[in-house]
Design an enzyme around this catalytic site. Sequence first.
Site, mmCIF file in Angstrom:
data_model
loop_
_atom_site.group_PDB
_atom_site.id
_atom_site.type_symbol
_atom_site.label_atom_id
_atom_site.label_comp_id
_atom_site.label_asym_id
_atom_site.label_seq_id
_atom_site.Cartn_x
_atom_site.Cartn_y
_atom_site.Cartn_z
ATOM 1 N N GLY A 1 0.851 -1.126 0.091
ATOM 2 C CA GLY A 1 0.121 0.094 -0.037
ATOM 3 C C GLY A 1 0.904 1.287 -0.076
ATOM 4 O O GLY A 1 1.944 1.265 -0.456
ATOM 5 N N ARG A 2 0.407 2.250 0.510
ATOM 6 C CA ARG A 2 1.151 3.749 0.567
ATOM 7 C C ARG A 2 2.494 3.781 1.263
ATOM 8 O O ARG A 2 3.438 3.872 0.720
ATOM 9 C CB ARG A 2 0.317 4.688 1.044
ATOM 10 N N HIS B 1 5.834 2.461 19.421
ATOM 11 C CA HIS B 1 4.830 3.034 18.546
ATOM 12 C C HIS B 1 4.917 4.385 18.190
ATOM 13 O O HIS B 1 3.898 5.128 18.569
ATOM 14 C CB HIS B 1 3.124 2.469 19.214
ATOM 15 N N SER C 1 3.379 -2.083 11.335
ATOM 16 C CA SER C 1 1.845 -1.976 10.954
ATOM 17 C C SER C 1 1.125 -2.112 12.484
ATOM 18 O O SER C 1 0.794 -1.268 12.976
ATOM 19 C CB SER C 1 1.695 -3.222 10.102
ATOM 20 N N ARG C 2 0.839 -3.347 12.743
ATOM 21 C CA ARG C 2 0.132 -3.679 14.188
ATOM 22 C C ARG C 2 0.715 -4.768 14.772
ATOM 23 O O ARG C 2 1.204 -5.925 14.114
ATOM 24 C CB ARG C 2 -1.372 -3.840 13.776
ATOM 25 N N ALA D 1 6.236 5.339 15.207
ATOM 26 C CA ALA D 1 6.651 5.301 13.677
ATOM 27 C C ALA D 1 5.876 6.661 12.796
ATOM 28 O O ALA D 1 6.379 7.203 12.038
ATOM 29 C CB ALA D 1 6.007 4.187 12.754
ATOM 30 N N GLU E 1 0.355 -4.257 23.380
ATOM 31 C CA GLU E 1 1.113 -2.910 23.769
ATOM 32 C C GLU E 1 0.152 -2.348 24.887
ATOM 33 O O GLU E 1 -1.101 -2.487 24.909
ATOM 34 C CB GLU E 1 1.407 -2.191 22.748
#
Length: 322
Positions: A157-158, A288, A240-241, A290, A270
């Site tokens: 994706g992006r 977390h 990502s997750r 990013a 988390e």
Amino acid sequence: MPTIYVTRRIPELGLSMLRDKGFTLDVSEKDGVLTRDELLGALRAKPYDGVLSLLTDTIDAEVYDAVPTAKIFANYAVGFNNIDIPEAKKRGIVITNTPGALTNTVAEHAMALILACTTRTVEGDRLTRAGKYEGWGPMMLLGMDLAGKTLGVLGAGRIGSRLAHHAKDGFDMNVIYYDVKQNPDFEKATGARFCATVEEVLRDADVVSIHVPLLDSTKHLMNAERLAIMKNTAYLVNTSRGPVIDEVALVAALRAGVIAGAGIDVYEHEPALAPGLAQCANAVLTPHIASASVPTRDGMARLAAENLIAFFEGKTPPNAVQ
Ligand code: GLV
Ligand code: GLV
């Protein structure tokens, strides 16, 4: 004019855009994530017209019931796995996110994690601060070059596309990728080779970076079996997750040298870490962050505000996901 509950303070830019349009905002005064009871209690306090939520808030049927007047939840994140979308759909509640604003920032952080792992920057920093640097050594903290190596992107994706650009144009890496759909634009821009399976990427990549949304189908996408397919010289990066990786399996793989190392920004439970992860010297761990640049967090605030403003002007919000 609409009254909005904001579950935690976000950059002022977004809040003042809303106030300038005449919105009334109740912003949580807690400097932290609201507990479930705090969130439900806050939402029951007034007939709010909408909610500005964060990725740390679980938004589900009980929350919708707590504030039945709210017809829009504007999530301050690109990911919206924290929101029960089918339930929102059933109730005609609009959900929006903040894509685009954070693409480059997250890709830069992924690149930072890749470089931190392969150049052993964080290990070197720890050693130096600990007073263990005893002079230059020909065999000290040897890492891996990126030029000529292969980046495997899971999810084109992006963000995955932007990272591929950095890797190819900035570091002379080859790019391979897996996605549920082949992406010809991505291939044209980066010369990336499509792999028909995740396994093919894992077999051939020297660095694997994950850029998929968290879905039932991507939970534990990286498990013990898939980690074992990676080269033992390869690095795994995740911005990502957390639940996309089986974190217990990751710790085992890092300890056993199944992979060379990992750069991780998101965690399965988390803010807790899987037992042993913090002790893995071959992991670089960030909290977390990013998307945490000043302009990007302003940009996310702007998008969340634009979504709310459009909705209450009777338009389709630019980033409606439902
Ligand atoms: C951050 O994790 C986001 O989804 O925006
Ligand atoms: C990331 O920025 C995305 O928009 O998906």
